[in-house]
Structures are given as structure tokens and as C-alpha cells.
Design a protein around this motif. Structure first.
Motif, PDB file in Angstrom:
ATOM      1  N   VAL A 145       0.798  -1.440   0.000  1.00  0.00           N
ATOM      2  CA  VAL A 145       0.141  -0.084   0.158  1.00  0.00           C
ATOM      3  C   VAL A 145       0.938   1.093  -0.016  1.00  0.00           C
ATOM      4  O   VAL A 145       1.679   1.534   0.759  1.00  0.00           O
ATOM      5  CB  VAL A 145      -0.810   0.236   1.229  1.00  0.00           C
ATOM      6  CG1 VAL A 145      -1.769   1.174   1.377  1.00  0.00           C
ATOM      7  CG2 VAL A 145      -1.749  -1.385   0.940  1.00  0.00           C
ATOM      8  N   ASN A 146       0.546   2.146  -0.890  1.00  0.00           N
ATOM      9  CA  ASN A 146       1.320   3.272  -1.061  1.00  0.00           C
ATOM     10  C   ASN A 146       1.093   4.139   0.267  1.00  0.00           C
ATOM     11  O   ASN A 146      -0.095   4.495   0.642  1.00  0.00           O
ATOM     12  CB  ASN A 146       0.890   4.155  -2.201  1.00  0.00           C
ATOM     13  CG  ASN A 146       1.746   5.368  -2.425  1.00  0.00           C
ATOM     14  OD1 ASN A 146       2.172   6.100  -1.397  1.00  0.00           O
ATOM     15  ND2 ASN A 146       2.150   5.895  -3.457  1.00  0.00           N
ATOM     16  N   PRO A 147       2.283   4.446   1.261  1.00  0.00           N
ATOM     17  CA  PRO A 147       1.788   5.225   2.435  1.00  0.00           C
ATOM     18  C   PRO A 147       1.482   6.380   2.280  1.00  0.00           C
ATOM     19  O   PRO A 147       1.099   6.909   3.340  1.00  0.00           O
ATOM     20  CB  PRO A 147       3.119   4.956   3.026  1.00  0.00           C
ATOM     21  CG  PRO A 147       4.221   4.906   1.726  1.00  0.00           C
ATOM     22  CD  PRO A 147       3.659   4.290   0.794  1.00  0.00           C
ATOM     23  N   TRP A 148       1.821   7.225   1.255  1.00  0.00           N
ATOM     24  CA  TRP A 148       1.381   8.454   1.052  1.00  0.00           C
ATOM     25  C   TRP A 148      -0.308   8.495   0.560  1.00  0.00           C
ATOM     26  O   TRP A 148      -0.990   9.721   1.171  1.00  0.00           O
ATOM     27  CB  TRP A 148       1.806   9.257  -0.094  1.00  0.00           C
ATOM     28  CG  TRP A 148       3.283   9.223   0.188  1.00  0.00           C
ATOM     29  CD1 TRP A 148       4.542   8.714  -0.235  1.00  0.00           C
ATOM     30  CD2 TRP A 148       4.112  10.643   0.806  1.00  0.00           C
ATOM     31  NE1 TRP A 148       5.659   8.830   0.061  1.00  0.00           N
ATOM     32  CE2 TRP A 148       5.395  10.102   0.863  1.00  0.00           C
ATOM     33  CE3 TRP A 148       3.541  11.670   1.517  1.00  0.00           C
ATOM     34  CZ2 TRP A 148       6.387  11.131   1.742  1.00  0.00           C
ATOM     35  CZ3 TRP A 148       4.608  12.471   2.204  1.00  0.00           C
ATOM     36  CH2 TRP A 148       5.877  12.116   2.160  1.00  0.00           C
ATOM     37  N   ARG A 149      -0.813   7.606   0.053  1.00  0.00           N
ATOM     38  CA  ARG A 149      -1.999   7.689  -0.467  1.00  0.00           C
ATOM     39  C   ARG A 149      -2.813   6.335  -0.799  1.00  0.00           C
ATOM     40  O   ARG A 149      -2.370   5.738  -1.540  1.00  0.00           O
ATOM     41  CB  ARG A 149      -2.420   8.633  -1.480  1.00  0.00           C
ATOM     42  CG  ARG A 149      -3.809   8.798  -1.971  1.00  0.00           C
ATOM     43  CD  ARG A 149      -4.564   9.516  -1.302  1.00  0.00           C
ATOM     44  NE  ARG A 149      -3.889  10.839  -0.910  1.00  0.00           N
ATOM     45  CZ  ARG A 149      -3.875  11.966  -1.942  1.00  0.00           C
ATOM     46  NH1 ARG A 149      -4.443  11.640  -3.122  1.00  0.00           N
ATOM     47  NH2 ARG A 149      -3.184  13.100  -1.723  1.00  0.00           N
ATOM     48  N   ASP A 429      -2.109  17.632  -4.594  1.00  0.00           N
ATOM     49  CA  ASP A 429      -2.905  16.858  -3.500  1.00  0.00           C
ATOM     50  C   ASP A 429      -2.019  15.943  -2.793  1.00  0.00           C
ATOM     51  O   ASP A 429      -2.099  14.933  -2.208  1.00  0.00           O
ATOM     52  CB  ASP A 429      -3.721  15.897  -4.460  1.00  0.00           C
ATOM     53  CG  ASP A 429      -3.249  14.988  -5.560  1.00  0.00           C
ATOM     54  OD1 ASP A 429      -2.052  15.397  -6.014  1.00  0.00           O
ATOM     55  OD2 ASP A 429      -3.866  14.443  -5.924  1.00  0.00           O
ATOM     56  N   GLY A 430      -0.665  16.451  -2.588  1.00  0.00           N
ATOM     57  CA  GLY A 430       0.342  15.628  -1.578  1.00  0.00           C
ATOM     58  C   GLY A 430       1.020  14.387  -2.164  1.00  0.00           C
ATOM     59  O   GLY A 430       1.305  13.712  -1.373  1.00  0.00           O
ATOM     60  N   LEU A 431       1.121  14.222  -3.507  1.00  0.00           N
ATOM     61  CA  LEU A 431       1.775  13.038  -3.907  1.00  0.00           C
ATOM     62  C   LEU A 431       3.076  13.222  -4.395  1.00  0.00           C
ATOM     63  O   LEU A 431       3.533  14.353  -4.974  1.00  0.00           O
ATOM     64  CB  LEU A 431       1.150  12.316  -4.843  1.00  0.00           C
ATOM     65  CG  LEU A 431      -0.329  11.649  -4.510  1.00  0.00           C
ATOM     66  CD1 LEU A 431      -1.146  11.298  -5.919  1.00  0.00           C
ATOM     67  CD2 LEU A 431      -0.119  10.410  -3.776  1.00  0.00           C
ATOM     68  N   PRO A 432       4.233  12.275  -3.907  1.00  0.00           N
ATOM     69  CA  PRO A 432       5.514  12.637  -4.571  1.00  0.00           C
ATOM     70  C   PRO A 432       5.929  12.824  -5.957  1.00  0.00           C
ATOM     71  O   PRO A 432       5.227  12.178  -6.522  1.00  0.00           O
ATOM     72  CB  PRO A 432       6.408  11.407  -3.979  1.00  0.00           C
ATOM     73  CG  PRO A 432       5.459  11.000  -3.088  1.00  0.00           C
ATOM     74  CD  PRO A 432       4.156  11.154  -3.224  1.00  0.00           C
ATOM     75  N   CYS A 433       6.443  13.733  -6.360  1.00  0.00           N
ATOM     76  CA  CYS A 433       6.977  14.072  -7.653  1.00  0.00           C
ATOM     77  C   CYS A 433       8.394  13.861  -7.922  1.00  0.00           C
ATOM     78  O   CYS A 433       9.289  14.303  -6.689  1.00  0.00           O
ATOM     79  CB  CYS A 433       6.723  15.181  -8.548  1.00  0.00           C
ATOM     80  SG  CYS A 433       4.935  15.553  -8.312  1.00  0.00           S
ATOM     81  N   ALA A 434       9.136  12.938  -8.637  1.00  0.00           N
ATOM     82  CA  ALA A 434      10.305  12.689  -8.614  1.00  0.00           C
ATOM     83  C   ALA A 434      11.050  13.224 -10.106  1.00  0.00           C
ATOM     84  O   ALA A 434      10.601  13.521 -10.886  1.00  0.00           O
ATOM     85  CB  ALA A 434      10.370  11.130  -8.880  1.00  0.00           C
ATOM     86  N   ALA A 435      12.486  13.470  -9.777  1.00  0.00           N
ATOM     87  CA  ALA A 435      13.344  13.458 -11.065  1.00  0.00           C
ATOM     88  C   ALA A 435      14.481  12.583 -11.184  1.00  0.00           C
ATOM     89  O   ALA A 435      14.598  11.776 -10.197  1.00  0.00           O
ATOM     90  CB  ALA A 435      14.285  15.056 -10.818  1.00  0.00           C
ATOM     91  N   GLN A 436      14.639  12.420 -12.285  1.00  0.00           N
ATOM     92  CA  GLN A 436      15.778  11.412 -12.504  1.00  0.00           C
ATOM     93  C   GLN A 436      17.115  11.901 -13.307  1.00  0.00           C
ATOM     94  O   GLN A 436      17.218  12.710 -14.444  1.00  0.00           O
ATOM     95  CB  GLN A 436      15.139  10.414 -13.424  1.00  0.00           C
ATOM     96  CG  GLN A 436      16.027   9.179 -13.854  1.00  0.00           C
ATOM     97  CD  GLN A 436      15.233   7.790 -14.682  1.00  0.00           C
ATOM     98  OE1 GLN A 436      15.823   6.991 -14.770  1.00  0.00           O
ATOM     99  NE2 GLN A 436      14.276   8.522 -15.519  1.00  0.00           N
ATOM    100  N   LEU A 437      18.175  11.550 -13.131  1.00  0.00           N
ATOM    101  CA  LEU A 437      19.476  11.843 -13.556  1.00  0.00           C
ATOM    102  C   LEU A 437      20.005  10.737 -14.227  1.00  0.00           C
ATOM    103  O   LEU A 437      19.836   9.709 -13.708  1.00  0.00           O
ATOM    104  CB  LEU A 437      20.565  12.464 -12.647  1.00  0.00           C
ATOM    105  CG  LEU A 437      20.052  13.916 -12.043  1.00  0.00           C
ATOM    106  CD1 LEU A 437      21.040  14.445 -11.057  1.00  0.00           C
ATOM    107  CD2 LEU A 437      20.081  14.872 -13.360  1.00  0.00           C
TER     108      LEU A 437
END
Length: 468
Positions: A145-149, A429-437
Motif C-alpha cells: 500500500v502506498n503510504p502517501w495515499r 494533492d500531496g503525492l511525491p514527484c521525482a526527478a531522474q538523472l
């Protein structure tokens, strides 16, 4: 002593390690705190396939005796970590998300587990995952379960690893990545994950998905913690002839070198066409911070990517991995993986050859990019974690939506380049957003130091979901 949750929430490898060496904390107490938190929270999160409580406490007590005697095995000595359940631990089952393997017991530790033990790490248990490391969980294995939502995707296939790190149910974890399986759960759960160069880490004792693409890498609270994990497991291995003999840098020592003078390529036109606004905002923020730290941005044009062109490599590779168990145990497989394996019989040799040729051309185009840049900034995924049912339907439908989802993950497995994915913001709405290198082959040290520099200037990686 602080309450168990307080212990688990605060710090990372370096902080816990310093406390252990100063005698402010014992590995046994730290391990107990994590085990108690797992007992309390994981019934609702389902990140662990198997908790190894007695073994973990025995390892922790051994670490305490060694530290008290002045023996220091390094950064991970006494630190509780967890392992994706496709990696062998001696005398424990390796299910790889497939219930019919419940009677399988590993006869010895995988090389990377043995290396973690030599580094003094405490192994809390094995983490849940999708069936055979594909995109769907087996019908009899509840998805983490995604702990953020709750209700939103926790990613795949290292879903348990992403949830456990995000929920602070371990300090760090190991995952595997064949088409995005470190990066997708890292992005959706707001943690830092390294997709290593193919061959950088031994795959001895690891259940395969597609051997030509499979990689093993750390998932952690920060780039610094990932550096400690990678330093412990990387390197040549006589048990795995595909493990590269290239020397292993001191990843932790290189973290403070920063990004001054590095050139980072960005294809903004493509990013703005293909990504949702929260992800674009996170990437702009990442670029701004790295430029402020001394990096230079250069506009580049990414080669056209059609993930369907590589599909025959995936299908043929998965079929090879399951040749001894499918169709023998076909009734024990979930419908998604069974259908994929059944379709492999329709592949022709020329289809696989065409996919291999497309992979070689794409790899050459990416290699050419790195003649003028040090790193490439791209999304990990085009959007934050959607509802799990929506994502599953999207992927099963195939087509353009499927292509869009894997646009920035699978191609770098095909080209075998290393990447690092890290939290760089949140949606409204409070969900993580990521970057990638992305870096040139065997440039994990540069990737880690760039992400570490970003994390020294921001606090996205320190945020964790409010649970329990």
C-alpha cells in the motif's frame, strides 16, 4: 531512550552509524525499534513478504559486540536493511512474488547478501514484489500500500522496497530494475533509488526477469544512504561472469565533490509535451538548484523512443527465465504473467533480432549524447502515482498510454546506462514527484554526488508520510 517511532524516523545511515559508534544507541535497540514498527504498521502496508526477527536480532547483537570491541566494518555496520524477495538468503524461501515457490529454500546467500553481511548490515527480512518482477502482483499476493495515499499505486516490481523505505520500516533496501522497477516505486513512494549500470552489481543468487537487462540497486532515504549501500554490494564476482571487473569507487567519499562544472543536458520540449504539470515543476526546480550549485544546463534532443520496438527482448527474456516452471506450473501463475509467457511461443527469431538491433541503435544514440554532457535530466515518470486500478488498466490496455508510462525507464535498461531517481517536489494533492538523472556507463559516483548536492539544498527527501 526515544520512542521506537522517533528512532526510526530520524536520521539515516550516517546518523545511526555515529550514534552506534558513540554508544548512544545499540544495534539491538535500533533493530527492535524497526521490528516493532513493522509489527505495528506493516499489516496495513504489506511491504514485507517475510520478517526475519530472530535472525535480525542475532545479527544486531553480533554487531554490538564487534563495535564494542573496536571492530568497524564500515558505514552499514549495525544498520537495519531489507531485501527484495527475489534475492536469495540462505535457508529462507525466495518466492519472487510467486506463491508456488513457497517450498524453495536458498542453499546460500546471494553474493550481494553476503557482501551486506560482511559490511555488518542487519537484515530485517524480505520485501514483497510483483509476480516474477513483472508489472502485476500475483492474485494471491496483496499489493503493498502506498503510504502517501492508500489506493494509489505503490509501483512495481520493487513495490515492497519502495513502501518499506518510505514508511521508515527499514533504513534502506535492495531492489531490482529491468524496465523501471527501482525507479517507479522510488518515484511513487518518494524515496531515492539507483538503477545501476548493467554489470555493476552481481546478480548471483537473484531470480531473473530478463538477464540481458536485469540490474540490482539500492533504494534509500537519501543519495548518501544509497552510496553506502552501493559501495557495499558493487564489484566483480566469480559467481557471476557478467559482473563487471571495473574498479568500485568510494561512492561516499565522492559525495562532497558537488556539481560545479558539470554539464547537464535537458530536452525541455519533450518534457513539456509528455509530462503532467507537477512533474514539470519538479524538474524545473531540480535544474534551478543544480545550476545554483555550479552546474551548466545544455539543451539536447533525446532520440525518439518507441518502447514497443524492444518488446521482443522482454518477452523472450522472461520466457527463458521461466522455461523450467512454465508451462509445468501454469495453473499456479497469475493471468497476466501466464499470458505473457504463452505469447512467447509466437515470437520469431527475426522479431528478437530486430529488437536487438533497435536496442543497439538506441544505445549508440544515448552514448553520443554523453560526448557533450556529463548527466541527463529527465523525468522518472510522467505523472505522480495514480490510483492503482487506473494504472493497471492503463498498462494492460497497451498502446500510447503504456508507451508514455515507460518512456523514461525502459530505454535506459535497454541502453544499460545508470540513473538515480529522487524526490523533487509534491503534487497539489500531496503525492511525491521525482526527478531522474542519467549518466554514462559506470558513472554512479557522479549521479550520487549530483543528487546529494541537490538534497543538501532541499528537504524533499527528508519528508515521510504520516502513518500510524
Amino acid at each position: 531512550m526515544a520512542a521506537p517511532d522517533d528512532i526510526c524516523l530520524r536520521g539515516g545511515v550516517a546518523t545511526f552509524g555515529a550514534q552506534l559508534r558513540r554508544g548512544e544507541l545499540t544495534s539491538r535497540d535500533l533493530t527492535l525499534a524497526f521490528l516493532d514498527r513493522i509489527d505495528s504498521l506493516d499489516p496495513g502496508l504489506r511491504s514485507y513478504a517475510r520478517v526475519m526477527r530472530d535472525d535480525a536480532l542475532a545479527d544486531a547483537e553480533c554487531a554490538d559486540r564487534e563495535i564494542a570491541a573496536g571492530l568497524d566494518r564500515g558505514a552499514l555496520h549495525g544498520i537495519p536493511v531489507a531485501i527484495k524477495d527475489l534475492i536469495d538468503i540462505a535457508d529462507a524461501p525466495t518466492l519472487a512474488g510467486m506463491p508456488f515457490r513457497a517450498d524453495h529454500k536458498a542453499v546460500r546467500d546471494a553474493t550481494i547478501v553476503a557482501r551486506l553481511r560482511r559490511a555488518g548490515a542487519v537484515i530485517l527480512g524480505k520485501l514483497s514484489m510483483t509476480e516474477g518482477a513483472t508489472i502485476l502482483h500475483h492474485p494471491h499476493v496483496p499489493a503493498p500500500v502506498n503510504p502517501w495515499r492508500a489506493g494509489h499505486s505503490s509501483g512495481f516490481s520493487s513495490s515492497g522496497s519502495g513502501v518499506a523505505v518510505a514508511a521508515r520500516l527499514c533504513v534502506a533496501a535492495l531492489g531490482s530494475d529491468t524496465g523501471g522497477s527501482v525507479r517507479i516505486p522510488s518515484a511513487f513512494n518518494g524515496v531515492t533509488g539507483v538503477k545501476t549500470t548493467w554489470g555493476r552489481v552481481s546478480r548471483d543468487g537473484v531470480w531473473p526477469l530478463v538477464e540481458a537487462l536485469d540490474t540490482i540497486g539500492p533504494m534509500a532515504r537519501s543519495a548518501a544512504d544509497a552510496a553506502a549501500m552501493l559501495g557495499a554490494i558493487a564489484g566483480a564476482d566469480p559467481h557471476d561472469p557478467t559482473a563487471a571487473p571495473a574498479p568500485v569507487p568510494d561512492y561516499r567519499r565522492a559525495l562532497d565533490e558537488g556539481v560545479d562544472g558539470l554539464t547537464i543536458g535537458v530536452d525541455w520540449d519533450r518534457i513539456e509535451r509528455e509530462c503532467d504539470p507537477p512533474v514539470i515543476t519538479a524538474l524545473c526546480h531540480t535544474a534551478d538548484m543544480l545550476v545554483a550549485a555550479g552546474a551548466r544546463l545544455r539543451a539536447v534532443t533525446l532520440p525518439a523512443t518507441h518502447t514497443a520496438a524492444f518488446g521482443a527482448i522482454l518477452t523472450a527474456g522472461v520466457a527463458d527465465a521461466h522455461r523450467e516452471t512454465f508451462p509445468t506450473h501454469a495453473a499456479s501463475y497469475g493471468p497476466g504473467l501466464a499470458a505473457m509467457l504463452a505469447s512467447a511461443t509466437e515470437l520469431e527469431a527475426r522479431d528478437v533480432a530486430a529488437a536487438m538491433n533497435a536496442a543497439d541503435r538506441y544505445t549508440g544514440q544515448i552514448n553520443a549524447l554523453f560526448e557533450g554532457i556529463d548527466l541527463l535530466l529527465v523525468p522518472a515518470l510522467p505523472y505522480p502515482a495514480p490510483p492503482a486500478a487506473v494504472l493497471e488498466a492503463t498498462l494492460l490496455a497497451g498502446g500510447e498510454a503504456f508507451e508514455r508510462f515507460f518512456l523514461y525507464t525502459l530505454p535506459f535498461n535497454i541502453s544499460r546506462h545508470p540513473t538515480i531517481t529522487f524526490p523533487a517536489g509534491f503534487s497539489d494533492d500531496g503525492l511525491p514527484c521525482a526527478a531522474q538523472l542519467v549518466g554514462a556507463h559506470f558513472s554512479e559516483s557522479t549521479l550520487l554526488r549530483a543528487a546529494h548536492r541537490f538534497q543538501s539544498m532541499t528537504d524533499w527527501h527528508t519528508r515521510h508520510p504520516a502513518i500510524g
